[in-house]
Design a protein around this motif. Structure first.
Motif, PDB file in Angstrom:
ATOM      1  N   ARG A  30      37.379  34.233  50.105  1.00 52.71           N
ATOM      2  CA  ARG A  30      37.223  35.578  49.505  1.00 52.71           C
ATOM      3  C   ARG A  30      35.778  35.839  49.096  1.00 52.71           C
ATOM      4  O   ARG A  30      35.308  36.955  49.119  1.00 52.71           O
ATOM      5  CB  ARG A  30      38.160  35.733  48.294  1.00 52.71           C
ATOM      6  CG  ARG A  30      39.631  35.829  48.624  1.00 52.71           C
ATOM      7  CD  ARG A  30      40.059  37.127  49.245  1.00 52.71           C
ATOM      8  NE  ARG A  30      39.990  37.141  50.692  1.00 52.71           N
ATOM      9  CZ  ARG A  30      40.256  38.216  51.442  1.00 52.71           C
ATOM     10  NH1 ARG A  30      40.586  39.358  50.902  1.00 52.71           N
ATOM     11  NH2 ARG A  30      40.182  38.155  52.746  1.00 52.71           N
ATOM     12  N   TYR A 150      46.009  33.927  42.823  1.00 54.68           N
ATOM     13  CA  TYR A 150      45.379  35.249  42.790  1.00 54.68           C
ATOM     14  C   TYR A 150      44.117  35.244  41.915  1.00 54.68           C
ATOM     15  O   TYR A 150      43.170  35.979  42.186  1.00 54.68           O
ATOM     16  CB  TYR A 150      46.390  36.273  42.266  1.00 54.68           C
ATOM     17  CG  TYR A 150      46.144  37.663  42.783  1.00 54.68           C
ATOM     18  CD1 TYR A 150      46.410  37.986  44.100  1.00 54.68           C
ATOM     19  CD2 TYR A 150      45.638  38.654  41.950  1.00 54.68           C
ATOM     20  CE1 TYR A 150      46.175  39.263  44.582  1.00 54.68           C
ATOM     21  CE2 TYR A 150      45.404  39.930  42.424  1.00 54.68           C
ATOM     22  CZ  TYR A 150      45.673  40.220  43.738  1.00 54.68           C
ATOM     23  OH  TYR A 150      45.440  41.483  44.211  1.00 54.68           O
ATOM     24  N   ILE A 153      41.462  34.039  44.163  1.00 52.01           N
ATOM     25  CA  ILE A 153      41.035  35.130  45.044  1.00 52.01           C
ATOM     26  C   ILE A 153      39.975  35.963  44.337  1.00 52.01           C
ATOM     27  O   ILE A 153      38.912  36.278  44.879  1.00 52.01           O
ATOM     28  CB  ILE A 153      42.262  36.029  45.386  1.00 52.01           C
ATOM     29  CG1 ILE A 153      43.188  35.302  46.366  1.00 52.01           C
ATOM     30  CG2 ILE A 153      41.829  37.394  45.916  1.00 52.01           C
ATOM     31  CD1 ILE A 153      44.421  36.089  46.765  1.00 52.01           C
ATOM     32  N   SER A 413      50.737  42.578  43.274  1.00 49.75           N
ATOM     33  CA  SER A 413      50.082  41.941  44.416  1.00 49.75           C
ATOM     34  C   SER A 413      50.447  40.455  44.575  1.00 49.75           C
ATOM     35  O   SER A 413      50.927  40.049  45.641  1.00 49.75           O
ATOM     36  CB  SER A 413      48.576  42.165  44.325  1.00 49.75           C
ATOM     37  OG  SER A 413      47.946  41.740  45.486  1.00 49.75           O
ATOM     38  N   SER A 440      48.313  46.838  53.358  1.00 48.70           N
ATOM     39  CA  SER A 440      47.040  47.065  52.664  1.00 48.70           C
ATOM     40  C   SER A 440      46.080  47.841  53.550  1.00 48.70           C
ATOM     41  O   SER A 440      45.293  48.654  53.061  1.00 48.70           O
ATOM     42  CB  SER A 440      46.372  45.740  52.302  1.00 48.70           C
ATOM     43  OG  SER A 440      46.997  45.176  51.207  1.00 48.70           O
TER      44      SER A 440
HETATM   45  N1  GLN Z   1      42.481  41.687  46.214  1.00 50.68           N
HETATM   46  C1  GLN Z   1      43.469  40.940  46.919  1.00 50.68           C
HETATM   47  C2  GLN Z   1      42.843  40.066  47.967  1.00 50.68           C
HETATM   48  O1  GLN Z   1      41.699  40.190  48.298  1.00 50.68           O
HETATM   49  C3  GLN Z   1      44.528  41.829  47.509  1.00 50.68           C
HETATM   50  C4  GLN Z   1      44.073  42.564  48.698  1.00 50.68           C
HETATM   51  C5  GLN Z   1      45.133  43.454  49.254  1.00 50.68           C
HETATM   52  O2  GLN Z   1      46.247  43.042  49.566  1.00 50.68           O
HETATM   53  N2  GLN Z   1      44.827  44.683  49.431  1.00 50.68           N
HETATM   54  O3  GLN Z   1      43.521  39.224  48.481  1.00 50.68           O
END
Ligand code: GLN
Length: 503
Positions: A30, A150, A153, A413, A440
């Motif tokens: 990420r 998460y 992430i 999420s 997404s």
């Molecule tokens: N912010 C989260 C990620 O980068 C979720 C991204 C999403 O599913 N839109 O994994």
């Protein structure tokens, strides 16, 4: 001696220990992804002389393709590569993409981006699926695990999102990096962290037992015929063929519309075909997964205003009453900052509620996610109450909205990732996770359309008019979110039936 799946899933305590290794690999991935994402628009405008609108359209196209490709990456993982090889291949492509950009970001910009898009597609969904496999299907600790994951992430997102562009623009390490090398190094930095991610994963594999092995591997829990080598190599070649196709499609953004209108229906048709091959009970669970996926499109459509209309709002209508911080910086990174602290806490809250038998089930959590999102947007609407005559309002109050929106994100999420792994059959895990992310992609797409709608209404008006137009729009979005939340809670008995024993 490697552990059996049973031994891994029978872990004691709150989290399986392998989750930390997956946390770090995903964190660096990420970092690379958000680092690059953070540089895209700025680089296109300042270095490649793109018009603002052109750069924004191409940014949107990249985001749509990147998430759409997770479906392809997930599908190939299920059918041919398995999660581990997919992740590794995806990581390698991301490294190649970043190195190409580091070598000559001006000349090879779209080539580097295209490699990264395909690479992310192979990496992103499959690491999340592996987290799911650390848990038995009905382990109530899974949501907490995904909340922790998460946090990883967002830690990566925050660091990458901040550091890469700061190096590129010369706001960081300017005295030691000569000006002509800044962008090279900023993109190269993404390559370095991706190498760390993959090295970390190589070590992680040892503790993963049979999780993520290729279909047909002799040690695999689900027995099937080995995959012929030509199919594996064919997948690698095919993914390379996608690179020039993506380059062309990102460069000509009208293709994005065609692509988005085609990929969604095609994936649905494919899902319906796969549904004919499963048992009625499994089919019901896949229907439930589809309900979550469809609702998430609306969620991201509203949520993703942060990259679009909210960044304009932050630039034009917010003061610096929060410790003198830059409003755009707060808008870009405030959410990730809150998540890093709140995600583990909310994970522990789920465990605590579960022990007392009052943990809300997934549909209610989703409903709450929408309600928090809606409340957050109502708070954005209410920022107008603190505005002066120039239409400038309080960053402090805006940050409260971000906090509430983040609470909504945390109810939806990570929980969405978790529920995808629980509702999918063993051989459709990657594809369903890919569909979750494909939603997404649609969310980003919808967000762009909503944002553009808000922006055109505003042209030629004063700053104060802009405040009123934007905040009216946010009130409307808040209302939609609350309605969606209430609908989800109302249909929860029906969805619960489809989910059967899954919570
Ligand atoms: N912010 C989260 C990620 O980068 C979720 C991204 C999403 O599913 N839109 O994994």
């Amino acid at each position: 001696m490697s552990k059996t799946l049973e031994e891994i899933q029978n872990f004691e305590g709150k989290y399986p220990k392998q989750i930390w290794s997956l946390f770090f690999s995903e964190m660096w991935e990420r970092f690379c992804f958000y680092g690059m994402r953070g540089m895209l628009v700025f680089f296109m405008i300042s270095q490649l002389d793109f018009h603002e609108s052109e750069a924004n359209l191409q940014y949107g196209a990249t985001q749509a393709f990147v998430y759409a490709f997770t479906f392809v990456g997930g599908l190939f993982a299920d059918k041919i590569l398995g999660f581990r090889k997919s992740l590794f291949w995806g990581g390698l492509l991301m490294i190649v993409g970043s190195l190409i950009l580091a070598a000559d970001p001006h000349k090879f910009f779209f080539l580097g981006i295209a490699f990264t898009v395909v690479g992310t597609g192979f990496f992103k969904p499959n690491i999340s699926s592996m987290v799911g496999q650390l848990y038995k299907p009905n382990d109530s600790r899974a949501d907490a695990g995904f909340s922790l994951f998460y946090a990883g992430i967002n830690l990566g997102a925050l660091l990458g999102g901040y550091l890469c562009i700061a190096i590129g623009k010369g706001e960081l390490f300017a005295s030691i990096i000569p000006e002509e090398l800044r962008w090279h190094l900023a993109f190269g930095f993404a390559a370095i962290v991706m190498v760390i991610s993959l090295i970390n994963f190589v070590f992680t594999q040892k503790s993963l037992g049979t999780i993520g092995l290729q279909p047909g591997h002799p040690n695999n829990e689900v027995k099937s015929a080995p995959i012929p080598k030509w199919k594996e190599y064919g997948t690698y070649v095919l993914s390379l063929i996608f690179v020039p196709i993506i380059m062309i499609m990102v460069a000509k953004t009208e293709y994005t519309d065609y692509f988005m209108w085609t990929i969604g229906p095609l994936t649905l048709i494919y899902l319906f075909y796969e549904m004919t091959k499963v048992t009625p009970s499994e089919r019901k669970k896949l229907w439930a997964a589809l309900v979550f996926i469809l609702f998430s499109i609306l969620f991201w459509g509203i949520y993703e205003q942060s990259g679009g209309s909210l960044s304009i709002f932050a630039a034009k209508n917010l003061n610096k009453d929060l410790l003198g911080l830059d409003p755009n910086g707060v808008n870009n990174s405030g959410g990730a900052f809150f998540i890093i602290f709140l995600a583990p806490l909310i994970g522990l809250l789920w465990i605590w509620l579960n022990k007392r038998k009052i943990e809300p089930n997934t549909i209610i959590k989703f409903g709450l996610g929408f309600i928090f999102l809606g409340l957050g947007y109502y708070i954005l609407f209410a920022t107008r109450l603190f505005a002066d005559l120039q239409g400038i309002t309080s960053l402090n109050f805006f940050t409260v909205a971000l906090l509430v929106i983040t609470l909504g994100e945390l109810c939806l999420s990570p929980i969405g990732l978790s529920i995808m792994t629980k509702l999918s059959t063993k051989n459709l895990q990657g594809m369903m996770m890919g569909m979750w992310f494909l939603a997404s992609a649609y969310g980003q797409y919808v967000a762009g359309i909503i944002g553009a709608g808000l922006a055109t209404a505003k042209e030629g008006s004063t700053n104060y008019d802009a405040l009123i137009t934007y905040t009216d729009g946010y009130k409307q979005l808040g209302l939609y979110a609350v309605i969606a939340g209430v609908v989800l809670i109302l249909i929860s008995p029906f969805v619960k039936k489809l989910m059967q024993e899954v919570k």
